[in-house]
Motif scaffolding. Sequence first.
Motif, short mmCIF file in Angstrom:
data_model
loop_
_atom_site.label_atom_id
_atom_site.label_comp_id
_atom_site.label_asym_id
_atom_site.label_seq_id
_atom_site.Cartn_x
_atom_site.Cartn_y
_atom_site.Cartn_z
N GLN A 142 13.99 -15.66 6.41
CA GLN A 142 12.54 -15.67 6.56
C GLN A 142 12.10 -14.92 7.81
O GLN A 142 11.04 -14.28 7.81
CB GLN A 142 12.02 -17.11 6.58
CG GLN A 142 12.04 -17.78 5.22
CD GLN A 142 11.58 -19.21 5.27
OE1 GLN A 142 11.63 -19.86 6.32
NE2 GLN A 142 11.14 -19.74 4.14
N LEU A 143 12.88 -14.99 8.87
CA LEU A 143 12.54 -14.22 10.07
C LEU A 143 12.65 -12.72 9.79
O LEU A 143 11.80 -11.93 10.23
CB LEU A 143 13.45 -14.61 11.24
CG LEU A 143 13.21 -13.88 12.56
CD1 LEU A 143 11.77 -14.05 13.03
CD2 LEU A 143 14.18 -14.36 13.63
N GLU A 144 13.68 -12.31 9.05
CA GLU A 144 13.80 -10.90 8.68
C GLU A 144 12.64 -10.47 7.79
O GLU A 144 12.09 -9.37 7.97
CB GLU A 144 15.13 -10.67 7.96
CG GLU A 144 16.35 -10.91 8.84
CD GLU A 144 17.63 -10.99 8.05
OE1 GLU A 144 18.70 -11.15 8.67
OE2 GLU A 144 17.57 -10.92 6.80
N LEU A 145 12.26 -11.33 6.84
CA LEU A 145 11.12 -11.01 5.98
C LEU A 145 9.83 -10.87 6.78
O LEU A 145 9.00 -10.00 6.48
CB LEU A 145 10.96 -12.09 4.91
CG LEU A 145 11.95 -12.08 3.76
CD1 LEU A 145 11.78 -13.33 2.91
CD2 LEU A 145 11.78 -10.84 2.90
N ARG A 146 9.65 -11.71 7.77
CA ARG A 146 8.44 -11.64 8.59
C ARG A 146 8.35 -10.29 9.30
O ARG A 146 7.29 -9.65 9.34
CB ARG A 146 8.44 -12.78 9.61
CG ARG A 146 7.35 -12.70 10.66
CD ARG A 146 5.98 -12.94 10.06
NE ARG A 146 4.92 -12.68 11.03
CZ ARG A 146 4.56 -13.52 12.00
NH1 ARG A 146 5.17 -14.70 12.12
NH2 ARG A 146 3.59 -13.21 12.82
N VAL A 147 9.47 -9.84 9.87
CA VAL A 147 9.47 -8.55 10.57
C VAL A 147 9.23 -7.41 9.59
O VAL A 147 8.46 -6.48 9.88
CB VAL A 147 10.81 -8.37 11.32
CG1 VAL A 147 10.89 -6.98 11.95
CG2 VAL A 147 10.96 -9.43 12.40
N VAL A 148 9.85 -7.46 8.42
CA VAL A 148 9.65 -6.40 7.42
C VAL A 148 8.20 -6.35 6.97
O VAL A 148 7.62 -5.27 6.82
CB VAL A 148 10.60 -6.62 6.22
CG1 VAL A 148 10.24 -5.69 5.06
CG2 VAL A 148 12.04 -6.38 6.64
N SER A 149 7.58 -7.50 6.76
CA SER A 149 6.18 -7.52 6.32
C SER A 149 5.26 -6.93 7.39
O SER A 149 4.30 -6.23 7.07
CB SER A 149 5.76 -8.94 5.98
OG SER A 149 5.75 -9.76 7.14
N GLU A 150 5.54 -7.20 8.66
CA GLU A 150 4.73 -6.65 9.74
C GLU A 150 4.90 -5.13 9.83
O GLU A 150 3.94 -4.39 10.05
CB GLU A 150 5.10 -7.29 11.07
CG GLU A 150 4.77 -8.78 11.16
CD GLU A 150 3.28 -9.05 11.16
OE1 GLU A 150 2.51 -8.14 11.53
OE2 GLU A 150 2.87 -10.16 10.80
N LEU A 151 6.13 -4.65 9.67
CA LEU A 151 6.38 -3.21 9.71
C LEU A 151 5.73 -2.51 8.52
O LEU A 151 5.25 -1.38 8.65
CB LEU A 151 7.89 -2.94 9.74
CG LEU A 151 8.63 -3.39 10.99
CD1 LEU A 151 10.14 -3.19 10.82
CD2 LEU A 151 8.14 -2.63 12.22
N GLY A 152 5.72 -3.16 7.37
CA GLY A 152 5.12 -2.56 6.19
C GLY A 152 3.61 -2.41 6.29
O GLY A 152 3.01 -1.65 5.53
N GLN A 153 2.98 -3.12 7.23
CA GLN A 153 1.54 -3.01 7.41
C GLN A 153 1.13 -1.82 8.25
O GLN A 153 -0.04 -1.43 8.25
CB GLN A 153 1.00 -4.30 8.04
CG GLN A 153 1.13 -5.52 7.15
CD GLN A 153 0.63 -6.77 7.83
OE1 GLN A 153 -0.12 -6.71 8.81
NE2 GLN A 153 1.02 -7.93 7.32
N ILE A 154 2.09 -1.22 8.99
CA ILE A 154 1.74 -0.09 9.86
C ILE A 154 2.53 1.18 9.53
O ILE A 154 2.19 2.26 10.02
CB ILE A 154 1.93 -0.45 11.35
CG1 ILE A 154 3.37 -0.87 11.62
CG2 ILE A 154 0.96 -1.56 11.76
CD1 ILE A 154 3.67 -1.16 13.09
N TYR A 155 3.59 1.05 8.72
CA TYR A 155 4.36 2.22 8.29
C TYR A 155 4.29 2.34 6.77
O TYR A 155 4.40 1.33 6.07
CB TYR A 155 5.83 2.09 8.71
CG TYR A 155 6.09 2.22 10.19
CD1 TYR A 155 5.99 3.45 10.84
CD2 TYR A 155 6.45 1.12 10.95
CE1 TYR A 155 6.24 3.57 12.19
CE2 TYR A 155 6.70 1.23 12.31
CZ TYR A 155 6.59 2.46 12.92
OH TYR A 155 6.84 2.56 14.27
N PRO A 156 4.15 3.56 6.24
CA PRO A 156 4.16 3.76 4.78
C PRO A 156 5.60 3.71 4.26
O PRO A 156 6.23 4.74 3.98
CB PRO A 156 3.53 5.14 4.60
CG PRO A 156 3.85 5.86 5.88
CD PRO A 156 3.85 4.83 6.97
N VAL A 157 6.12 2.52 4.10
CA VAL A 157 7.53 2.33 3.74
C VAL A 157 7.74 2.72 2.28
O VAL A 157 7.07 2.21 1.38
CB VAL A 157 7.95 0.87 3.98
CG1 VAL A 157 9.41 0.65 3.57
CG2 VAL A 157 7.74 0.49 5.44
#
Length: 364
Positions: A142-157
């Motif tokens: 869940q901690l990894e998912l939290r970081v990925v979700s935050e990165l997906g909001q500012i980078y066009p992944v």
Amino acid sequence: MRVPVVDKDHQPLMPTTPGRARKWIASGKAVKHWSDTGQFYVQLKIEPSGCDTQDIVIGIDPGKKFSGIGVQSAKLTLYTAHLILPFQAVRDRMDARRLMRRGRRGRRINRKVDFSKRAHRQKRFSNRRQDKLAPSIRVNRQLELRVVSELGQIYPVSEIRYEYVKADVDLTSGRKKSRSGRGFSAVMVGQKWMLRQLEQFAPVVKVEGYQTASTRKYLGLIKNKLDKSKAEFNTHAVDGVAIAATAFVEYQKYHTTKIDGANWFGCVTVTPAIFKVIRRPPYSRRQLHLMVPAKGGVRRKYGGSTTRHGLRKGDLVSSPKGIGYVSGDTEKQVSVSNANWKRLGQITSSKVQLIRRSNGLIVA
């Protein structure tokens, strides 16, 4: 180094240079923000000149106590992070909960009477589920998912690459085992659940360990294998970058009329990038029952996220001892700690100023 950019609707665009971002802010074309993962980015107040994006890949190197994250494009490394996972803390707390429950049952049941007359509570539901995910492993993912979700909001992944651990099957017992024959590790358990969650953000590609190692060696990256607890790029974040880079380079076999061989194909450039150490605020949860019952039946307050001064544990505050996080309180004082959760001091509550409410992450 690149600065993430989002439009007026907070849709991620391609990152820009720091110089251009400063000009946009000075001219009023953009405003500056900080993400929960400690990444500075800008939001445009005008229509962007274009919305075309290039491939940006997130690489995840999952572990039991630490994980590595890398965000990579074909030309630049955009972001790296070292995640300190709460595996051991959650496991210790689950053991403590088990002991407390056993103690309460022991105090409740009168063993001097016949078994048929004892106050045994009947089960309310079946807890023998076959798809149960251990809490200590779930909280890591869940901690990894939290970081990925935050990165997906500012980078066009465009893609997420995840290091997948394979397991063999013992033909005699039918049970799965690791390649070393010593059973599952914490990385193996729950990775299928993790892949299902990641698919909600972007297409997911599984990368095996040997691919990570060979790509890291080809790119000339050095991994610190002596002390993996060090919060530095070369312990785990380096593997996150290597995993993401497998989207742009690949070792392939080729055949011509005269030669059969293999070589690396594709192109990727690894550059210096922002590096962050991320963890959860390690404060204790609220406990209604303590290990030893209090005399008179009056329980003292233990744990919890609130304080008596309008602040929450994990809030970022400014104090005479420096900027830090709220970690506790007394009747008149607030405990302020740094990003490593080492106490800076206990300060009078009137001298502590709130900067930002807790977002569940400690970023250094």
